[in-house]
Design a protein around this motif. Sequence first.
Motif, PDB file in Angstrom:
ATOM      1  N   THR A   1      -2.195  -3.460   8.091  1.00  0.00           N
ATOM      2  CA  THR A   1      -1.416  -2.229   8.337  1.00  0.00           C
ATOM      3  C   THR A   1      -1.171  -1.971   9.810  1.00  0.00           C
ATOM      4  O   THR A   1      -0.769  -0.853  10.174  1.00  0.00           O
ATOM      5  N   ALA A   2      -1.413  -2.965  10.664  1.00  0.00           N
ATOM      6  CA  ALA A   2      -1.212  -2.792  12.110  1.00  0.00           C
ATOM      7  C   ALA A   2      -2.008  -1.589  12.633  1.00  0.00           C
ATOM      8  O   ALA A   2      -1.504  -0.768  13.398  1.00  0.00           O
ATOM      9  N   ASN A   3      -3.266  -1.491  12.201  1.00  0.00           N
ATOM     10  CA  ASN A   3      -4.197  -0.440  12.647  1.00  0.00           C
ATOM     11  C   ASN A   3      -3.782   0.963  12.216  1.00  0.00           C
ATOM     12  O   ASN A   3      -4.283   1.948  12.756  1.00  0.00           O
ATOM     13  N   ARG A   4      -2.887   1.095  11.258  1.00  0.00           N
ATOM     14  CA  ARG A   4      -2.470   2.417  10.789  1.00  0.00           C
ATOM     15  C   ARG A   4      -3.407   2.977   9.728  1.00  0.00           C
ATOM     16  O   ARG A   4      -3.441   4.184   9.515  1.00  0.00           O
ATOM     17  N   GLN A   5      -4.168   2.130   9.057  1.00  0.00           N
ATOM     18  CA  GLN A   5      -5.050   2.582   7.987  1.00  0.00           C
ATOM     19  C   GLN A   5      -6.425   1.970   8.171  1.00  0.00           C
ATOM     20  O   GLN A   5      -6.567   0.759   8.301  1.00  0.00           O
ATOM     21  N   GLU A   6      -7.430   2.825   8.196  1.00  0.00           N
ATOM     22  CA  GLU A   6      -8.806   2.361   8.373  1.00  0.00           C
ATOM     23  C   GLU A   6      -9.672   2.859   7.217  1.00  0.00           C
ATOM     24  O   GLU A   6      -9.961   4.050   7.120  1.00  0.00           O
ATOM     25  N   PRO A   7     -10.086   1.965   6.312  1.00  0.00           N
ATOM     26  CA  PRO A   7     -11.005   2.383   5.244  1.00  0.00           C
ATOM     27  C   PRO A   7     -12.323   2.859   5.838  1.00  0.00           C
ATOM     28  O   PRO A   7     -12.711   2.497   6.953  1.00  0.00           O
ATOM     29  N   PHE A   8     -13.027   3.679   5.077  1.00  0.00           N
ATOM     30  CA  PHE A   8     -14.272   4.238   5.590  1.00  0.00           C
ATOM     31  C   PHE A   8     -15.254   4.419   4.443  1.00  0.00           C
ATOM     32  O   PHE A   8     -14.861   4.702   3.307  1.00  0.00           O
ATOM     33  N   VAL A   9     -16.545   4.235   4.763  1.00  0.00           N
ATOM     34  CA  VAL A   9     -17.611   4.345   3.767  1.00  0.00           C
ATOM     35  C   VAL A   9     -18.568   5.445   4.209  1.00  0.00           C
ATOM     36  O   VAL A   9     -19.001   5.471   5.367  1.00  0.00           O
ATOM     37  N   TYR A  10     -18.883   6.355   3.297  1.00  0.00           N
ATOM     38  CA  TYR A  10     -19.820   7.436   3.558  1.00  0.00           C
ATOM     39  C   TYR A  10     -21.071   7.230   2.713  1.00  0.00           C
ATOM     40  O   TYR A  10     -20.993   6.781   1.572  1.00  0.00           O
ATOM     41  N   GLY A  11     -22.225   7.577   3.285  1.00  0.00           N
ATOM     42  CA  GLY A  11     -23.488   7.376   2.592  1.00  0.00           C
ATOM     43  C   GLY A  11     -24.314   6.307   3.273  1.00  0.00           C
ATOM     44  O   GLY A  11     -23.903   5.705   4.271  1.00  0.00           O
TER      45      GLY A  11
ATOM     46  N   ILE B   1     -15.501   4.299  -5.473  1.00  0.00           N
ATOM     47  CA  ILE B   1     -14.421   3.766  -4.638  1.00  0.00           C
ATOM     48  C   ILE B   1     -13.153   4.537  -4.971  1.00  0.00           C
ATOM     49  O   ILE B   1     -12.716   4.566  -6.120  1.00  0.00           O
ATOM     50  N   LEU B   2     -12.546   5.160  -3.950  1.00  0.00           N
ATOM     51  CA  LEU B   2     -11.364   6.010  -4.147  1.00  0.00           C
ATOM     52  C   LEU B   2     -10.181   5.452  -3.374  1.00  0.00           C
ATOM     53  O   LEU B   2     -10.161   5.504  -2.141  1.00  0.00           O
ATOM     54  N   ASP B   3      -9.215   4.909  -4.094  1.00  0.00           N
ATOM     55  CA  ASP B   3      -7.925   4.544  -3.491  1.00  0.00           C
ATOM     56  C   ASP B   3      -6.964   5.697  -3.801  1.00  0.00           C
ATOM     57  O   ASP B   3      -5.989   5.547  -4.528  1.00  0.00           O
ATOM     58  N   ALA B   4      -7.293   6.878  -3.248  1.00  0.00           N
ATOM     59  CA  ALA B   4      -6.573   8.110  -3.614  1.00  0.00           C
ATOM     60  C   ALA B   4      -6.153   8.908  -2.387  1.00  0.00           C
ATOM     61  O   ALA B   4      -5.943  10.112  -2.481  1.00  0.00           O
ATOM     62  N   CYS B   5      -6.036   8.247  -1.245  1.00  0.00           N
ATOM     63  CA  CYS B   5      -5.695   8.952  -0.004  1.00  0.00           C
ATOM     64  C   CYS B   5      -4.197   8.926   0.266  1.00  0.00           C
ATOM     65  O   CYS B   5      -3.761   8.866   1.405  1.00  0.00           O
ATOM     66  N   ARG B   6      -3.394   8.931  -0.793  1.00  0.00           N
ATOM     67  CA  ARG B   6      -1.944   8.877  -0.618  1.00  0.00           C
ATOM     68  C   ARG B   6      -1.392  10.236  -0.177  1.00  0.00           C
ATOM     69  O   ARG B   6      -2.042  11.260  -0.319  1.00  0.00           O
ATOM     70  N   ASP B   7      -0.161  10.216   0.337  1.00  0.00           N
ATOM     71  CA  ASP B   7       0.519  11.455   0.696  1.00  0.00           C
ATOM     72  C   ASP B   7       0.735  12.263  -0.581  1.00  0.00           C
ATOM     73  O   ASP B   7       1.345  11.785  -1.534  1.00  0.00           O
TER      74      ASP B   7
ATOM     75  N   ALA C   1      -3.242   6.705   3.050  1.00  0.00           N
ATOM     76  CA  ALA C   1      -3.231   5.257   2.886  1.00  0.00           C
ATOM     77  C   ALA C   1      -1.831   4.785   2.508  1.00  0.00           C
ATOM     78  O   ALA C   1      -0.987   5.558   2.058  1.00  0.00           O
ATOM     79  N   LEU C   2      -1.615   3.483   2.674  1.00  0.00           N
ATOM     80  CA  LEU C   2      -0.330   2.870   2.367  1.00  0.00           C
ATOM     81  C   LEU C   2      -0.425   2.118   1.049  1.00  0.00           C
ATOM     82  O   LEU C   2      -1.468   1.530   0.722  1.00  0.00           O
ATOM     83  N   ASP C   3       0.674   2.119   0.301  1.00  0.00           N
ATOM     84  CA  ASP C   3       0.714   1.357  -0.954  1.00  0.00           C
ATOM     85  C   ASP C   3       1.028  -0.112  -0.719  1.00  0.00           C
ATOM     86  O   ASP C   3       0.719  -0.961  -1.549  1.00  0.00           O
ATOM     87  N   GLY C   4       1.673  -0.433   0.408  1.00  0.00           N
ATOM     88  CA  GLY C   4       2.005  -1.815   0.687  1.00  0.00           C
ATOM     89  C   GLY C   4       3.286  -2.263  -0.002  1.00  0.00           C
ATOM     90  O   GLY C   4       3.898  -1.518  -0.777  1.00  0.00           O
ATOM     91  N   ASP C   5       3.669  -3.503   0.274  1.00  0.00           N
ATOM     92  CA  ASP C   5       4.916  -4.047  -0.254  1.00  0.00           C
ATOM     93  C   ASP C   5       4.697  -4.985  -1.433  1.00  0.00           C
ATOM     94  O   ASP C   5       5.647  -5.544  -1.968  1.00  0.00           O
ATOM     95  N   THR C   6       3.447  -5.199  -1.827  1.00  0.00           N
ATOM     96  CA  THR C   6       3.154  -6.089  -2.944  1.00  0.00           C
ATOM     97  C   THR C   6       2.689  -5.260  -4.144  1.00  0.00           C
ATOM     98  O   THR C   6       2.688  -4.030  -4.107  1.00  0.00           O
ATOM     99  N   LYS C   7       2.274  -5.945  -5.195  1.00  0.00           N
ATOM    100  CA  LYS C   7       1.883  -5.221  -6.410  1.00  0.00           C
ATOM    101  C   LYS C   7       0.567  -4.480  -6.233  1.00  0.00           C
ATOM    102  O   LYS C   7       0.249  -3.586  -7.017  1.00  0.00           O
ATOM    103  N   ASN C   8      -0.226  -4.859  -5.215  1.00  0.00           N
ATOM    104  CA  ASN C   8      -1.492  -4.179  -4.938  1.00  0.00           C
ATOM    105  C   ASN C   8      -1.462  -3.546  -3.552  1.00  0.00           C
ATOM    106  O   ASN C   8      -0.803  -4.051  -2.639  1.00  0.00           O
ATOM    107  N   SER C   9      -2.182  -2.439  -3.401  1.00  0.00           N
ATOM    108  CA  SER C   9      -2.310  -1.813  -2.095  1.00  0.00           C
ATOM    109  C   SER C   9      -3.152  -2.714  -1.185  1.00  0.00           C
ATOM    110  O   SER C   9      -3.935  -3.540  -1.667  1.00  0.00           O
ATOM    111  N   PRO C  10      -3.012  -2.589   0.147  1.00  0.00           N
ATOM    112  CA  PRO C  10      -3.831  -3.409   1.048  1.00  0.00           C
ATOM    113  C   PRO C  10      -5.329  -3.223   0.810  1.00  0.00           C
ATOM    114  O   PRO C  10      -6.103  -4.168   0.921  1.00  0.00           O
ATOM    115  N   PHE C  11      -5.734  -2.001   0.483  1.00  0.00           N
ATOM    116  CA  PHE C  11      -7.151  -1.736   0.250  1.00  0.00           C
ATOM    117  C   PHE C  11      -7.664  -2.475  -0.985  1.00  0.00           C
ATOM    118  O   PHE C  11      -8.714  -3.132  -0.947  1.00  0.00           O
ATOM    119  N   THR C  12      -6.925  -2.404  -2.085  1.00  0.00           N
ATOM    120  CA  THR C  12      -7.361  -3.075  -3.312  1.00  0.00           C
ATOM    121  C   THR C  12      -7.334  -4.586  -3.154  1.00  0.00           C
ATOM    122  O   THR C  12      -8.223  -5.294  -3.662  1.00  0.00           O
TER     123      THR C  12
END
Length: 613
Positions: free
Chosen positions: A236-246, A148-154, A196-207
């Motif tokens: 994220t108002a459809n701005r970020q879409e997680p994806f699974v490969y495999g 699991i990679l929460d590493a798609c930041r700018d 991906a977005l970090d969000g406004d809270t202590k955790n990213s939306p993905f986490t």
Amino acid sequence: MFKPLKLTVFLFAAVLLLAAEPAFAGKRVALVIGNSAYQNVPPLANPANDAATIAATFKDAGFDVVDSRRDLSAVEIRRALRDFSDAALGADIAVIYYAGHGMEVDGANYLIPVDARLERDTDVFDEALSLDRVLVAVEPAKQLRLVILDACRDNPFAKSMKRTVASRAIGRGLAKIEPASPNTLIAYSAKAGSTALDGDTKNSPFTAALSKHLTRPGLDVRRAFGFVRDDVLKATANRQEPFVYGSLGGEDVPLVPPPAQAASAGPAAANPQADIRHDYELALQIGNKAALNAFLAQYPDGFYASLAKLQLEKLSAEEARVAATEKARQTEQERARLAAEGARKEAQAKAEADAKAAEQARLAAEKAKQIAEGQAAEAERKRADKAAEAQIASNNAAAGDTRAGVAAPDKGVSVAALTVGPSQGDVVKSVQQELRRVGCLTGAADGDWNAASQRSLSAFNRNAGMTLDVKTVSADTLDAIKQKQARVCPLVCERGYKADSDHCAKIVCAEGTVLNDDNECEKRRARTPSAKRDDGDSRDRAERTPRQRDDAGSGFGGGSIAPRPRAAASGSGQIVCDRAGCRPVSKGCHLEFKTFAQGGPWEGQGGNVEVCR
């Protein structure tokens, strides 16, 4: 005489239950890494918090090993992966979670340690860690290998990194990957090529979504990621879409076994239709042709087979639309190239006809896709209604009441039903946000498709070589813009600023240079000294009459003004000028204005002459 038989059946069931227990309660190990304190770029706020949340989630779920690390250097990450590979030996499930910076170079993905400098593009091979090395660490697991990679930041490194080869591609986010090993899933916090977005809270939306769904008891990991995707899109108002490969096999693979009471309960009544529905939902969750064709091979007829065929038609229509759009783009580029090169009229006419045919094919494919989507959506609506009716009947039966309509349908049951599409306002806002990302819109993303937004989409078409409709926007418009990973519209800066990557930087000229009208620094020009009339000459001019000042300033015949010496203190203060120059009027003499027709120095003109009596 029946008691021994009952006892035998009970013991046989107990043996089966114990034999099945390791499939649910096998060894599970996890490595959690959160890199926040980067040394050579601004630190990240969320990865440390995200890693702590996920580590706590795995511990609460009863994982046998949870190795939590943070702010690792390159050497420390390699050591952590080596140790985890040893822990994964003999495990059924191995999970690695990473939060921090990542990047894609020439189609390969890398995780960035906190001590990386990455001054040049080739430094990534030495200072970063390839995703392939991470996959090696989970390889020993037998049932599920999950990364699991929460590493798609700018990525801030890409902006300052020097390119040693101009053709080397450095993309936004991470690149798409197809795992070579079976039973392997790789989950990205955002689809390949996006951030991906970090969000406004202590955790990213993905986490936040992962901690909510991933370790739900008995929930298949693929369906868990489906719920994660839905939550992140909504947050994220459809701005970020997680994806699974495999891919995985046909059996459910939960990270946490179902509750003990459910595992020990007696066999439920056979329900073939429920099994078919379950398999269809899994195929729909995977969402590709291979999964749907596999479902049809197993269940070639019936209600769900018809739904699967409609979904296949929808996928085929989308593939045809993409192919037609690409063909139209290529033919239009060829037509423009021939026109620019002044090719023969026959070649230009053929290119024009090809471009027109390709555009018509694109429009037809677009229409076919819309029809297929409408049919699939209608079929899914009917399926949802059917599932709701079945749930009502099930609830009524459980409550001992067979009257139709007593229990309201549970809207949370049909988990794999297609989600309701976003509203037009949300689509417009998402399109505006994407136009801002590619540099074509400077205004706010307010959901109002006004003239400014239309102009920005026209600029996108012009710079991207596309022909999107600027009057109205749709999900297809959004997808087309999302395919552009870098800036499309050129950055325009006001005077005194210049484009620097994706922002305007103030121009600072070196000492001795100034900014010219072309917005460039040039050497400062030396000032030319200007002549000043001394005080005595100013007093002489002030003492003259207006007529005298005019005569003296005009020079005879309107020529240039000759230098005038100061009058002597004993003279009249008047100046007389002739071809020899200017001099003070002699004492006892005065000036008179005369005109000479001929023979004089000012033939045909007039001027002041000195008259002495």
